[in-house]
Write an enzyme that holds these catalytic residues in place. Structure first.
Site, short mmCIF file in Angstrom:
data_model
loop_
_atom_site.label_atom_id
_atom_site.label_comp_id
_atom_site.label_asym_id
_atom_site.label_seq_id
_atom_site.Cartn_x
_atom_site.Cartn_y
_atom_site.Cartn_z
N ILE A 180 37.96 29.85 39.08
CA ILE A 180 37.97 31.29 39.35
C ILE A 180 39.32 31.90 38.99
O ILE A 180 39.39 33.04 38.50
CB ILE A 180 37.59 31.58 40.81
CG1 ILE A 180 36.24 30.93 41.13
CG2 ILE A 180 37.54 33.07 41.07
CD1 ILE A 180 35.12 31.32 40.18
N ASP A 181 40.41 31.16 39.19
CA ASP A 181 41.71 31.63 38.71
C ASP A 181 41.67 31.87 37.21
O ASP A 181 42.11 32.92 36.72
CB ASP A 181 42.79 30.58 39.02
CG ASP A 181 43.38 30.72 40.41
OD1 ASP A 181 43.41 31.84 40.92
OD2 ASP A 181 43.80 29.70 40.97
N VAL A 182 41.16 30.90 36.47
CA VAL A 182 41.14 31.01 35.00
C VAL A 182 40.22 32.15 34.56
O VAL A 182 40.58 32.95 33.68
CB VAL A 182 40.71 29.67 34.37
CG1 VAL A 182 40.47 29.83 32.87
CG2 VAL A 182 41.77 28.60 34.62
#
Length: 427
Positions: free
Chosen positions: A187-189
């Site tokens: 989800i960060d990416v």
């Protein structure tokens, strides 16, 4: 070496699609640095602001480290993976003088990206409202766990937390096992990817109107968007989404099977592919069975079909299935380890592993740094790898001279006052 090899030539003229754009990068760890690395790969000049001496938090997220022999290693694989094509200015933003320098750099920038918690940039007068009053052209992107509005806006956000709160873990994992997170800071990416797309759209808007704007990116929002057709299915059917392990909720057969020697996956996405599979597997009767003739009926009779297919696939080894079905245009694969993927002829043909000159801190001579390349292949403005991931404050002097016209004496005074640091200073 020529560009067709995996070794990067660092002396090519700078012709990236975003050449001439300046990005003030006040991000750390993963989501923000992913966004700014994409912009840097596309040619923008990324001015990475880091804490003096210590730098980006992800520098210490190891091992492994490129500078493992240093007293205090700072060049973790985590940091290296998302910080190429950037220049580092180690600047103390907690001090008024550091904040003033950041505002001066903001005035010279096209894009600002930050991922501080709500209220921090406002306290430092580095927020969008302050910036746009003086620089209406500014494109200002904020990344956070929950965005700038809503009841959770003051909370910090982390990938693992968001996967749990945002529903992904509830649909990931074995049917009868515990909920699982997706690996790799997914989800960060993805938030970094969405942010870079929004920034490019804002640049197009500014080109037409001359106006900048604020972009408010939240990991939580990205997580909900990522639920995609699974959440859409719930909205339409009101049926609770389930964990399917390595199976697919609406496509059958689309899952892991055990061959004679090792597991494989089948990803049969059409009725024609299912017919081809059955012909190769010498079980044409299954394709003619009205229970299995269409994907809709295969989903309805999932368990009866999967049991029969597992018995059939177990009769031969993985190579038999993977090579034969691929020739029949039926998607099938071994489950491969990372080293095998990176050595794959397709990965090599696409130059997905590159190398660039790199000198880790504490090393007297230059080495070669392997890294995963950008997946963007552009004909007219190809991706260029201009800068290896910087040491903390490696370009402090150069940035302050180039953008703000400071002298060596000015910079020495800033270093003495603890406002700026260079790589030579010890933690």
């Amino acid at each position: 070496m020529e560009e067709s090899t995996s070794t990067v030539k660092t002396t090519r003229p700078h012709t990236g699609a975003l050449s001439g754009m300046t990005v003030l990068d006040m991000t750390r760890v993963l989501a923000g640095p992913t966004c700014t690395q994409i912009l840097g790969d596309l040619g923008a000049d990324i001015l990475k602001i880091e804490r003096p001496i210590h730098g980006d938090d992800s520098r210490a997220m190891g091992p492994p480290y490129a500078d493992a022999h240093a007293d205090n290693p700072q060049e973790s694989a985590y940091f290296i993976s998302v910080n190429r094509n950037k220049r580092s200015l180690a600047l103390n933003l907690t001090q008024p003088q550091g904040q003033a320098i950041a505002r001066q750099l903001m005035a010279k920038s096209d894009i600002v990206v930050e991922n501080f918690r709500k209220g921090v940039t406002e306290r430092w007068q580095l927020d969008y409202s302050t910036a746009c009053r003086h620089h209406p052209h500014i494109i200002y992107c904020s990344l956070s766990g929950f965005g700038r509005t809503g009841p959770y806006a003051d909370r910090g956000g982390y990938d693992f937390l968001i996967q749990a709160m945002g529903g992904l873990m509830s649909i990931t994992g074995d049917v009868h096992g515990t909920p699982m997170k997706a690996s790799g800071g997914l989800i960060d990416v993805l938030t970094g990817l969405y942010a870079s797309t929004a920034i490019l759209a804002a640049l197009h808007h500014r080109q037409r109107t001359g106006q900048g704007q604020h972009i408010d990116m939240a990991l939580f929002d990205t997580q909900i968007a990522y639920l995609g057709y699974i959440a859409q299915s719930y909205l339409m059917s009101k049926e609770m989404p389930q964990r399917y392990g390595n199976s697919h909720p609406t496509i059958v057969p689309y899952q892991l099977f055990h061959a004679q020697d090792e597991p494989i996956i089948l990803a049969i996405g059409s009725d024609l592919q299912f017919q081809r599979f059955c012909h190769y597997a010498q079980c044409d009767a299954l394709a003619q069975d009205k229970r299995f003739a269409t994907n809709a009926t295969r989903v309805q009779h999932r368990q009866e079909l999967i049991g029969q297919l597992q018995h059939i696939i177990k009769q031969h080894n993985a190579q038999y299935w993977c090579e034969g079905l691929t020739q029949c245009h039926v998607p099938c694969s071994h489950i491969r380890a990372i080293p095998d993927v990176l050595k794959d002829p397709q990965a090599q043909a696409r130059h997905m592993v590159r190398h660039m000159p790199y000198q880790p801190s504490g090393h007297a001579k230059q080495e070669t740094l392997p890294f995963i390349a950008s997946p963007m292949t552009m004909e007219k403005t190809p991706i260029q790898y201009r800068h290896p991931p910087p040491r903390c404050g490696e370009q402090s002097n150069a940035i302050l001279k180039e953008y703000l016209g400071m002298t060596d004496k000015d910079i020495t005074r800033l270093i003495e006052d603890g406002i700026v640091s260079s790589p030579s200073q010890k933690r």
